[in-house]
Design a protein around this motif. Sequence first.
Motif, PDB file in Angstrom:
ATOM      1  N   UNK A  91      45.790  98.939  48.227  1.00  9.58           N
ATOM      2  CA  UNK A  91      46.187  98.371  46.932  1.00  9.58           C
ATOM      3  C   UNK A  91      46.972  99.368  46.079  1.00  9.58           C
ATOM      4  N   UNK A  92      47.284 100.531  46.620  1.00  8.67           N
ATOM      5  CA  UNK A  92      47.952 101.573  45.842  1.00  8.67           C
ATOM      6  C   UNK A  92      49.251 101.087  45.213  1.00  8.67           C
ATOM      7  N   UNK A  93      50.117 100.465  46.015  1.00  7.60           N
ATOM      8  CA  UNK A  93      51.408 100.010  45.481  1.00  7.60           C
ATOM      9  C   UNK A  93      51.204  98.939  44.412  1.00  7.60           C
ATOM     10  N   UNK A  94      50.228  98.068  44.590  1.00  9.09           N
ATOM     11  CA  UNK A  94      49.964  97.016  43.594  1.00  9.09           C
ATOM     12  C   UNK A  94      49.461  97.622  42.289  1.00  9.09           C
ATOM     13  N   UNK A  95      48.581  98.612  42.385  1.00 11.40           N
ATOM     14  CA  UNK A  95      48.100  99.293  41.175  1.00 11.40           C
ATOM     15  C   UNK A  95      49.236  99.941  40.402  1.00 11.40           C
ATOM     16  N   UNK A  96      50.238 100.449  41.108  1.00 11.22           N
ATOM     17  CA  UNK A  96      51.386 101.064  40.449  1.00 11.22           C
ATOM     18  C   UNK A  96      52.335 100.018  39.866  1.00 11.22           C
ATOM     19  N   UNK A  97      52.408  98.869  40.499  1.00  9.05           N
ATOM     20  CA  UNK A  97      53.356  97.840  40.051  1.00  9.05           C
ATOM     21  C   UNK A  97      52.866  97.053  38.844  1.00  9.05           C
ATOM     22  N   UNK A  98      51.564  96.925  38.659  1.00  6.84           N
ATOM     23  CA  UNK A  98      51.071  96.107  37.541  1.00  6.84           C
ATOM     24  C   UNK A  98      51.526  96.612  36.169  1.00  6.84           C
ATOM     25  N   UNK A  99      51.486  97.916  35.900  1.00  6.80           N
ATOM     26  CA  UNK A  99      52.037  98.372  34.613  1.00  6.80           C
ATOM     27  C   UNK A  99      53.530  98.099  34.476  1.00  6.80           C
ATOM     28  N   UNK A 100      54.242  98.078  35.600  1.00 15.42           N
ATOM     29  CA  UNK A 100      55.671  97.753  35.559  1.00 15.42           C
ATOM     30  C   UNK A 100      55.860  96.289  35.166  1.00 15.42           C
ATOM     31  N   UNK A 101      55.060  95.400  35.759  1.00 20.81           N
ATOM     32  CA  UNK A 101      55.131  93.974  35.411  1.00 20.81           C
ATOM     33  C   UNK A 101      54.827  93.767  33.932  1.00 20.81           C
ATOM     34  N   UNK A 102      53.893  94.547  33.410  1.00 18.75           N
ATOM     35  CA  UNK A 102      53.519  94.407  31.998  1.00 18.75           C
ATOM     36  C   UNK A 102      54.591  94.954  31.066  1.00 18.75           C
ATOM     37  N   UNK A 103      55.477  95.786  31.592  1.00 18.54           N
ATOM     38  CA  UNK A 103      56.458  96.457  30.745  1.00 18.54           C
ATOM     39  C   UNK A 103      57.867  95.884  30.846  1.00 18.54           C
ATOM     40  N   UNK A 104      58.163  95.162  31.923  1.00 16.99           N
ATOM     41  CA  UNK A 104      59.502  94.614  32.098  1.00 16.99           C
ATOM     42  C   UNK A 104      59.559  93.149  31.683  1.00 16.99           C
ATOM     43  N   UNK A 105      60.748  92.700  31.323  1.00 18.50           N
ATOM     44  CA  UNK A 105      60.948  91.276  31.073  1.00 18.50           C
ATOM     45  C   UNK A 105      60.781  90.532  32.386  1.00 18.50           C
ATOM     46  N   UNK A 106      60.305  89.288  32.300  1.00 21.59           N
ATOM     47  CA  UNK A 106      59.995  88.545  33.511  1.00 21.59           C
ATOM     48  C   UNK A 106      60.286  87.068  33.276  1.00 21.59           C
ATOM     49  N   UNK A 107      60.548  86.337  34.365  1.00 20.30           N
ATOM     50  CA  UNK A 107      60.812  84.903  34.242  1.00 20.30           C
ATOM     51  C   UNK A 107      59.561  84.118  33.866  1.00 20.30           C
ATOM     52  N   UNK A 108      58.392  84.721  34.083  1.00 22.94           N
ATOM     53  CA  UNK A 108      57.134  84.088  33.680  1.00 22.94           C
ATOM     54  C   UNK A 108      56.816  84.525  32.253  1.00 22.94           C
ATOM     55  N   UNK A 109      56.336  83.578  31.431  1.00 28.60           N
ATOM     56  CA  UNK A 109      55.999  83.904  30.044  1.00 28.60           C
ATOM     57  C   UNK A 109      54.943  85.004  30.001  1.00 28.60           C
ATOM     58  N   UNK A 110      55.206  86.025  29.208  1.00 28.54           N
ATOM     59  CA  UNK A 110      54.318  87.175  29.142  1.00 28.54           C
ATOM     60  C   UNK A 110      53.239  86.991  28.076  1.00 28.54           C
ATOM     61  N   UNK A 111      52.045  87.506  28.397  1.00 30.18           N
ATOM     62  CA  UNK A 111      50.974  87.554  27.400  1.00 30.18           C
ATOM     63  C   UNK A 111      50.965  88.907  26.713  1.00 30.18           C
ATOM     64  N   UNK A 112      51.600  89.884  27.353  1.00 28.56           N
ATOM     65  CA  UNK A 112      51.617  91.246  26.822  1.00 28.56           C
ATOM     66  C   UNK A 112      52.939  91.896  27.206  1.00 28.56           C
ATOM     67  N   UNK A 113      53.437  92.758  26.336  1.00 30.43           N
ATOM     68  CA  UNK A 113      54.679  93.482  26.623  1.00 30.43           C
ATOM     69  C   UNK A 113      54.456  94.938  26.274  1.00 30.43           C
ATOM     70  N   UNK A 114      54.227  95.757  27.302  1.00 31.16           N
ATOM     71  CA  UNK A 114      54.016  97.175  27.064  1.00 31.16           C
ATOM     72  C   UNK A 114      55.293  97.941  27.410  1.00 31.16           C
ATOM     73  N   UNK A 115      55.249  99.236  27.223  1.00 30.76           N
ATOM     74  CA  UNK A 115      56.448 100.058  27.449  1.00 30.76           C
ATOM     75  C   UNK A 115      56.188 101.261  28.340  1.00 30.76           C
TER      76      UNK A 115
END
Length: 203
Positions: free
Chosen positions: A108-132
Motif C-alpha cells: 500500500x506504499x504507493x497508495x499512501x503517498x498518492x492520497x495526499x496528492x489527491x487531496x491537494x490537486x484539482x479533480x473531476x470528482x467533487x472534493x470534500x477537502x482541498x489541501x496544499x
Amino acid sequence: MQYKIHSHRHGETVLKEEKYAHLYKELLEAIDNISDQDLIDRHESYDGKSMSMSKAINELMKERLVEKGWTAEAPIFNESEYLDGSKWYLDFAKESISVEVAFNHGEATSWNLLKPVLASELNDVNKAIQTEVGVVITATQELKTTGAFDGAVGTYEKFLTYLKPMQNQLTVPMVVIGLKAPRSFVLEKKKIDGKNVGVVHKV
C-alpha cells in the motif's frame, strides 16, 4: 517519540512558511509529546490483545491531534460513491495539510503517498477537502523490529525508495516522517493462549 524527516518537492521548506508553520508545529508536537511511558501504558491497556505498537501510536496521535482541532478520517471527495468505507479518506486533515499514518502492508506504499496528492490537486470528482501539502508518517525499520510490527509492514526506508520513480505522480510538496524506536523498551513477540502478542520488555 523521536523521528526522521525526508522532504519531497521542498515539502519541509514549504511547511515552515508562515501559512503552514502553526499546523506543522501542532503535528510535530503531537509526535514529540508521545513518551515511552505513554506507549507502554496504552499498549498494556489492551490486556494482551495487541501485538505491535501501531495501535497505541495511532490512538495517541489521534487524541492529540483531534484535541488541537484536526479532523480524523477526513473524506477527500464529496460524492456518495466515495464516502463508503475508508479508501478515499485521509487519516487527518486541518486547513491546508493532509496526513496519512501508514503502518499497513508494504504493497500500500504507493497508495499512501498518492492520497495526499489527491487531496491537494484539482479533480473531476467533487472534493470534500482541498489541501496544499502532504505528510506521511510511518515506522522506521528499527521501530518495525523493536515494536513487534508484522513483517509485511512498509517502512520509512521503503517509502523513500518510491519517491524518485513516482516523482511525476507525487506533484505536491510532501514530507515523510519516520518514527524511531523507543529508547527504554521493546515489544517481544510471544504466543499466549495461541495468539501472538507483544510483551513489554524494558531495556
